[in-house]
Design a protein around this motif. Structure first.
Motif: not given
Length: 382
Positions: A163-169, A194-196, A329-334
């Motif tokens: 969800t956090a990654l999806g918000m930025i995407e 932290r992500l931002c 890519r998102l899963r690898a980032r997690v």
């Protein structure tokens, strides 16, 4: 299947009855077998997320819940609101399994090489029905956890991190330059801070209490606005001037907060100069509601011009809109940030039977910041 596995195991079920009550119980189900492409996961940790509550509690009044059954097989009943059966007609009389995500050890695997390679490994799964002692899933649904990560570390590795990654995407897709996030002291909110910071994305975090602001400040948040403070609107407008954020994700849903955010965005946009227009600024302002912490109506005071939008945002449709390369890519980032950027914390751990304690369920229904439960399905009843 390994001979040492039990022939049956426990699973939590949620049932809406024709009499207008919710019944939560534990049932014995056959321990699943696996096909060639599947693995069997011994579920060792599963969070109770806000996204689980609609299916789990069906909007029932958990303050009026009544306990029954036995210590090992508890049953909890709670009344539904008048008229709720019309909305829930599709699930009346159906005993539904619950739990979006979790993690555990692969104890059996099919013959497919991808599935077999996971045997004995610790994986995270977002396959539904995770409030179960054992869960069979397709191997592609598994996220292999790093060697130093436990099931508890990986229990919340799908819903909140993605969800956090999806918000930025979404922000980048829609060409916004910064974000606003409400209920920002939650586990998800802390991840987003932290992500931002890592992604160099300006973030305005909105919280309800000064102590929540201090928590976010300690992990690096810069622009924090406390909605209970008398200076909230002034603080929010100033933060939006400094960040130029024009996209918000709101977890509350009801009340006037969405309207306040749009109003503050309009005020910040109007400070940039330009010719006056009676239609307001031409800067598009967007709020996505992705939660329902406040069940009251969303109230709008239309003083933010005409260049604005309000919509709903959910993780599953977002994931369906991206290609496999982006998802990978998102899963690898997690996986890389499981114990850092995407680390989760829990206030308490409970067994499946312990989860069916009216006090636990009532607390869970409140969705209070800092009160997140972790279910340990194979633990002894607590």
């Amino acid at each position: 299947m390994t001979d040492s596995l039990p022939t049956s195991s426990l699973q939590l079920r949620s049932l809406v009855t024709e009499q207008g009550t919710l019944e939560l119980s534990l049932v014995d189900v056959p321990t699943p077998s696996v096909t060639a492409d599947e693995v069997l996961v011994r579920v060792e940790a599963a969070p109770i997320n806000p996204s689980d509550l609609g299916l789990l509690l069906a909007g029932a009044d958990m303050a009026a819940a009544v306990a029954g059954g036995t210590d090992e097989r508890p049953v909890v009943s709670a009344p539904l609101a008048d008229g709720a059966l019309r909305i829930l007609a599709g699930r009346v009389g159906k005993s539904l399994s619950v739990g979006n995500e979790g993690a555990g050890t692969v104890v059996a695997a099919g013959s497919n090489p991808e599935a077999h390679s996971l045997l004995g490994r610790t994986v995270a799964v977002a396959g539904g029905s995770m409030y179960s002692q054992y869960r069979a899933v397709h191997s592609s649904l598994c996220l292999l956890l790093p060697a130093d990560a436990s099931a508890v570390d990986g229990a919340s590795s799908f819903v909140n991190p993605l969800t956090a990654l999806g918000m930025i995407e979404t922000m980048r897709r829609e060409r916004h330059s910064g974000l606003v996030h409400t209920a920002a002291a939650s586990n998800l909110g802390q991840m987003l801070v932290r992500l931002c910071h890592e992604e160099d994305v300006p973030l305005v975090a909105i919280v309800r209490k000064p102590e929540q602001a201090e928590l976010l400040r300690e992990i690096g948040a810069i622009y924090i606005c406390v909605s209970s403070e008398p200076t909230f609107m002034t603080d929010l407008i100033e933060a939006l001037k400094l960040t130029s954020a024009t996209l918000a994700f709101d977890a509350t849903g009801g009340g006037k907060l969405v309207s306040q955010i749009l109003t503050a965005m309009e005020a910040a946009a109007n400070t940039s100069g330009g010719e006056y227009s009676r239609y307001g600024s031409t800067v598009h302002k967007q709020v996505y509601i992705y939660g329902g912490l406040d069940p009251s109506p969303t109230m709008l005071t239309r003083n933010f011009g005409f260049a604005w939008g309000i919509g709903g945002w959910l993780l599953t449709p977002f994931l369906g809109s991206i290609d496999l390369d982006t998802f990978g890519r998102l899963r690898a980032r997690v996986a890389e940030g499981l114990k850092t950027t995407f680390a989760s914390s829990y206030s308490s751990e409970v067994s499946l039977a312990g989860m069916l304690n009216p006090l636990v369920l009532s607390q869970t229904a409140k969705q209070a910041t800092g009160e997140k439960y972790l279910v340990v399905p194979n633990a002894v009843a607590t």
